[in-house]
Structure formats: C-alpha cells, structure tokens
Scaffold this motif. Structure first.
Motif, PDB file in Angstrom:
ATOM      1  N   VAL A  73       5.746   2.635  36.362  1.00 52.95           N
ATOM      2  CA  VAL A  73       5.075   2.926  35.091  1.00 52.95           C
ATOM      3  C   VAL A  73       3.984   1.894  34.811  1.00 52.95           C
ATOM      4  CG1 VAL A  73       5.399   3.049  32.587  1.00 52.95           C
ATOM      5  CG2 VAL A  73       7.026   4.176  34.114  1.00 52.95           C
ATOM      6  N   SER A  74       4.250   0.633  35.131  1.00 47.68           N
ATOM      7  CA  SER A  74       3.228  -0.409  34.925  1.00 47.68           C
ATOM      8  C   SER A  74       1.994  -0.131  35.772  1.00 47.68           C
ATOM      9  CB  SER A  74       3.805  -1.784  35.279  1.00 47.68           C
ATOM     10  OG  SER A  74       4.923  -2.084  34.481  1.00 47.68           O
ATOM     11  N   ALA A  75       2.211   0.267  37.025  1.00 50.42           N
ATOM     12  CA  ALA A  75       1.081   0.558  37.915  1.00 50.42           C
ATOM     13  C   ALA A  75       0.313   1.789  37.453  1.00 50.42           C
ATOM     14  CB  ALA A  75       1.584   0.744  39.344  1.00 50.42           C
ATOM     15  N   LEU A  76       1.030   2.827  37.036  1.00 51.32           N
ATOM     16  CA  LEU A  76       0.364   4.053  36.581  1.00 51.32           C
ATOM     17  C   LEU A  76      -0.436   3.816  35.300  1.00 51.32           C
ATOM     18  CD1 LEU A  76       3.137   6.749  37.251  1.00 51.32           C
ATOM     19  CD2 LEU A  76       1.010   6.390  38.526  1.00 51.32           C
ATOM     20  N   THR A  77       0.005   2.886  34.472  1.00 53.47           N
ATOM     21  CA  THR A  77      -0.709   2.591  33.220  1.00 53.47           C
ATOM     22  C   THR A  77      -2.081   1.994  33.492  1.00 53.47           C
ATOM     23  OG1 THR A  77       1.410   2.231  32.099  1.00 53.47           O
ATOM     24  CG2 THR A  77      -0.536   1.368  31.013  1.00 53.47           C
ATOM     25  N   ILE A  78      -2.278   1.404  34.660  1.00 55.74           N
ATOM     26  CA  ILE A  78      -3.586   0.837  35.021  1.00 55.74           C
ATOM     27  C   ILE A  78      -4.663   1.921  34.994  1.00 55.74           C
ATOM     28  CG2 ILE A  78      -4.901  -0.278  36.875  1.00 55.74           C
ATOM     29  CD1 ILE A  78      -2.210  -1.510  37.801  1.00 55.74           C
ATOM     30  N   VAL A  79      -4.303   3.140  35.395  1.00 58.92           N
ATOM     31  CA  VAL A  79      -5.290   4.224  35.499  1.00 58.92           C
ATOM     32  C   VAL A  79      -5.943   4.535  34.155  1.00 58.92           C
ATOM     33  CG1 VAL A  79      -5.645   6.639  36.137  1.00 58.92           C
ATOM     34  CG2 VAL A  79      -4.133   5.186  37.523  1.00 58.92           C
ATOM     35  N   PRO A  80      -5.175   4.857  33.089  1.00 62.62           N
ATOM     36  CA  PRO A  80      -5.850   5.126  31.808  1.00 62.62           C
ATOM     37  C   PRO A  80      -6.538   3.905  31.220  1.00 62.62           C
ATOM     38  CG  PRO A  80      -3.461   5.124  31.539  1.00 62.62           C
ATOM     39  CD  PRO A  80      -3.731   5.121  33.008  1.00 62.62           C
ATOM     40  N   VAL A  81      -6.009   2.706  31.490  1.00 62.78           N
ATOM     41  CA  VAL A  81      -6.677   1.498  30.985  1.00 62.78           C
ATOM     42  C   VAL A  81      -8.105   1.417  31.530  1.00 62.78           C
ATOM     43  CG1 VAL A  81      -6.699  -1.023  31.097  1.00 62.78           C
ATOM     44  CG2 VAL A  81      -4.577   0.171  30.566  1.00 62.78           C
ATOM     45  N   LEU A  82      -8.267   1.659  32.821  1.00 63.76           N
ATOM     46  CA  LEU A  82      -9.605   1.612  33.420  1.00 63.76           C
ATOM     47  C   LEU A  82     -10.447   2.825  33.024  1.00 63.76           C
ATOM     48  CD1 LEU A  82      -8.777   0.272  36.997  1.00 63.76           C
ATOM     49  CD2 LEU A  82      -9.797  -0.974  35.092  1.00 63.76           C
ATOM     50  N   LEU A  83      -9.796   3.966  32.795  1.00 65.55           N
ATOM     51  CA  LEU A  83     -10.544   5.163  32.395  1.00 65.55           C
ATOM     52  C   LEU A  83     -11.140   5.033  30.998  1.00 65.55           C
ATOM     53  CD1 LEU A  83      -8.340   8.099  33.757  1.00 65.55           C
ATOM     54  CD2 LEU A  83     -10.584   7.368  34.575  1.00 65.55           C
ATOM     55  N   LEU A  84     -10.642   4.090  30.200  1.00 67.46           N
ATOM     56  CA  LEU A  84     -11.232   3.869  28.879  1.00 67.46           C
ATOM     57  C   LEU A  84     -12.696   3.429  28.988  1.00 67.46           C
ATOM     58  CD1 LEU A  84      -8.315   2.022  27.043  1.00 67.46           C
ATOM     59  CD2 LEU A  84      -9.261   4.260  26.441  1.00 67.46           C
ATOM     60  N   ILE A  85     -13.075   2.861  30.123  1.00 65.32           N
ATOM     61  CA  ILE A  85     -14.455   2.385  30.292  1.00 65.32           C
ATOM     62  C   ILE A  85     -15.439   3.553  30.399  1.00 65.32           C
ATOM     63  CG2 ILE A  85     -16.011   1.066  31.780  1.00 65.32           C
ATOM     64  CD1 ILE A  85     -13.602  -0.712  32.494  1.00 65.32           C
ATOM     65  N   PRO A  86     -15.260   4.514  31.330  1.00 68.63           N
ATOM     66  CA  PRO A  86     -16.227   5.622  31.385  1.00 68.63           C
ATOM     67  C   PRO A  86     -16.053   6.639  30.256  1.00 68.63           C
ATOM     68  CG  PRO A  86     -14.510   5.934  33.033  1.00 68.63           C
ATOM     69  CD  PRO A  86     -14.308   4.564  32.454  1.00 68.63           C
TER      70      PRO A  86
END
Length: 409
Positions: free
Chosen positions: A91-104
C-alpha cells in the motif's frame, strides 16, 4: 540448562520484534497519512488556480478522505488474509503513484478528483497496522501499543503544517519529498515488518469475512463510539480553523496554529487512553473521556472568551476525544478474535473517518441559519454524553476472557 537459556532468549527476540514492528507501523501510518492529506493544505491554491466554488473545493478535499475511510474495510480484511508484511509495503508503494500524479493533474479539476480518489489509498493503512500491532503484544500491553500506533494520525497535522511551507520552495517539491519518503519506507517495510508466527490465517473468502464482522453486534457498537471519538477529532481538524476565524476573528495564521495545537493534544492523549485501558477497563476510560468532551462542549456552547476559557475548553475537549479514540481500540483488541481484528478494525475505522464529516456540515448549517454555534456544540455534547452512557452501561461487561461468548450477543 540449554532449554532454560533458550526460552529467555526467545522472549527477548519476540520483544524486539514486537517493538520493531510497532515503530515501523507507526512511521508508515504517519507517512501515508501525510500523503493522504496532501490536497487539503493546498486547496486554497487549487481554488484560485482552477476557479473553484466553495463546494467544489470542499469536494476536492473530501474525496481522498472518504475513499480512504471506506477503503479501510477492504484493507483490514485483506490484512487478515495476507498479513501486514505484504500489505504495508504494498500500500505504501502504491500510494507513490497518486502522489506523483498530483503534479501533472494540478491544472484540471477532473484530473484532481480522479487522483484524489486514488490518493485515498494512503488512508487505509490504519486498518493494516492495528491487527499487526495487536498480534505482537500481549493483552496487558496492547492498549498502550495501539495508542502509540495511533499517534501516526499526526501525519495529517504534519501535512497541514509542512506541505505549504515546502511548497514555498517549489510547487512540486512537497509531492517529490513525500514520494521519495514513501519509496524509502516501502523498501524498509518489506524487510523489517514481520507478521507474528502464530497469526491465525482465515481460509474463507473476503466477502464472507466481512459479512461475519458486519453481523457482530459489537462491530457496530464500537463503530458508533469511534464515530463520536475519532469522528470528533476529524470534524474539529476540518472545521476548527473556520470556527476560530468566524467566531473569534482570528487571522488564518493564528487560527491554523491553534487548530494545530488541538490536533497535537489529541495525538498525545491517544496513547494515554491506551495506557489507561491496560490498567482500567477500556469501557470505563472511554466513558470518562467522553464525559469530559461532553462537559467541555457545553462550556463552549456558552461562548466563553478565547483566552483563557475557550482555549481551555477546546484543549480539554481534545484531550477527551484523543483519550477515547485510544481506549476504544483497546476495547476492539479485547473483544475481537485475532483472526477477525483486521475486518472489524476496517469497519470501525471507516465509520470513525466518515463520522467526522457530518459535524462540520451541521455546524456550518446551524451558523448560517442562527448566526451562532451554540446549538452545534450542544448537539456534540449530547452525542458524547450518549456515548459515555452506552460505554459505561453496555461495554464495561465485555472482557477478553469471555469475548467469544459476548461477541455472539
């Protein structure tokens, strides 16, 4: 003699493993909760950038919280099945995806809502950590251990304080910092988190386990209590800055600082609630804590001056709600079979999170209609008093030794 030497060594090893898992779970809980709350501290900027209405801004903030709260139901049940050793780093690793998607996504409201939905994943780790910590500590120590783990909810307060300050050095920097921290944590969690070797592993389906947990009366009794205790914390976390600015005329900075103080008190008193529950029945601790919250809500309903009356009342209310949120999960660990702790925790945690979003709506509606918050605080005192009476009258009959029988009542 060899056996006598090996047994203490095994006990020491188990103790080290228990505290290692507690530390890792608490850090992971706090970090993923920071990620979960990344949108809220920046919502003012998004409102101006995207030309949002107040409702659209509120929806943007609410989506990850609602998804994270409901997602705990599935996360808890999956933890029962697959264990925290898999679930926490995953879950911690998967949370990285939306965190970075907040940029674009920052220039599109629709994209922000979609990413906010995915960001809700970070709010599910509460239901992963509770069964992990519960399995590693004996009943006499679980209250304090679960309370320490619960301090990870301070990740929301850390996000509120640090995220906008980091953003002053670069619009995308907060997301990059949190993503990097999650990468490091996920790698460490994969190595350092271990499920208890005696952890019971259910063999039935996810739907069946959730159905079993949902059919337990105690699940919904604990959900109602947690919706008052933790729901009150969430509600004040969301609405207290608005209340302080509207009623006491504070600047946004002063209101935010005082709201952070309220949040800090709830974080500190959560392990105190757990510690007290190791020494006194957790239902009695819950009843006393909710009674304090009810009394302070009545005091605040009479609109005392902020210094010192209002400040004392609000901080004492925070202490009561924080203590109750810790003692309620000590009660969960006492009356729930180990194989069902994750499933029950998921439901109870979800109800606690969702319970925090009704009071701000009620407080806002009452102020709009009456020009006063007094009725809202009196309603809060009524709810807390009802929880106090129910915890004392019904829940103090529960005991760890009789949990199996009590759960079928």
């Amino acid at each position: 003699m060899d056996t006598a030497v090996k047994q203490p060594a095994a006990l020491v090893g188990a103790g080290v493993a228990a505290y290692r898992n507690l530390v890792m779970a608490t850090i992971g809980f706090g970090l993923t909760f920071w990620a979960w709350n990344l949108i809220a501290p920046m919502s003012g900027e998004y409102k101006e950038r995207l030309g949002l209405t107040s409702f659209e801004q509120s929806l943007l903030v609410a989506v990850p919280v609602l998804v994270g709260s409901l997602g705990r139901i599935a996360a808890g049940a999956l933890t029962d099945k697959y264990g925290a050793r898999l679930m926490f780093p995953l879950v911690s690793a998967l949370t990285i995806v939306p965190v970075l998607l907040l940029i674009p996504a920052r220039d599109s409201y629709g994209a922000m809502l979609a990413v906010g939905f995915l960001l809700g994943l970070g709010g599910t780790t509460f239901a992963i950590g509770i069964p992990l910590v519960n399995s590693w500590f004996p009943p006499a120590e679980r209250g304090l251990a679960l309370g320490v783990f619960g301090m990870g909810m301070g990740g929301v307060a850390l996000s509120g304080y640090f995220t906008p300050r980091i953003a002053e050095h670069g619009d995308n920097l907060p997301f990059l910092v949190v993503a990097a921290a999650l990468v490091v944590y996920a790698a460490l969690a994969a190595v350092l988190i271990n499920d208890h070797p005696d952890r019971p592993v259910p063999t039935d389906s996810l739907a069946h386990r959730l159905g079993d947990a949902g059919r337990l009366r105690v699940t919904w009794e604990l959900s109602a209590l947690y919706a008052i205790g933790f729901g009150g914390i969430v509600a004040f976390g969301v609405y207290l800055p608005t209340y302080l600015k509207t009623w006491y005329g504070l600047s946004p900075t002063d209101a935010g600082a005082k709201a952070a103080g309220f949040a800090l008190v709830t974080v500190v008193f959560r392990p105190i609630g757990g510690w007290l529950s190791d020494r006194v029945h957790p239902a009695l601790v819950t009843a006393a804590a909710l009674a304090l919250a009810a009394l302070m809500a009545i005091v605040q309903a009479f609109d005392p001056g902020l210094a010192p009356g209002g400040t004392i009342a609000l901080l004492c209310m925070a202490a009561g709600l924080g203590t109750a949120s810790g003692s309620i999960f000590a009660l969960v660990s006492q009356v729930t079979p180990q194989a069902k702790v994750g499933s029950v925790t998921g439901i109870v945690g979800a109800m606690g999170g969702l319970g925090g979003f009704v009071p701000p709506l009620v407080m806002g509606a009452i102020y709009s209609a009456k020009g006063s918050y007094s009725i809202g605080f009196m309603l809060l005192s009524d709810l807390a008093l009802a929880g106090c009476v129910y915890a004392y009258g019904r829940m103090r009959g529960f005991s760890g030794g009789r949990a199996g029988g009590v759960l079928r009542r």
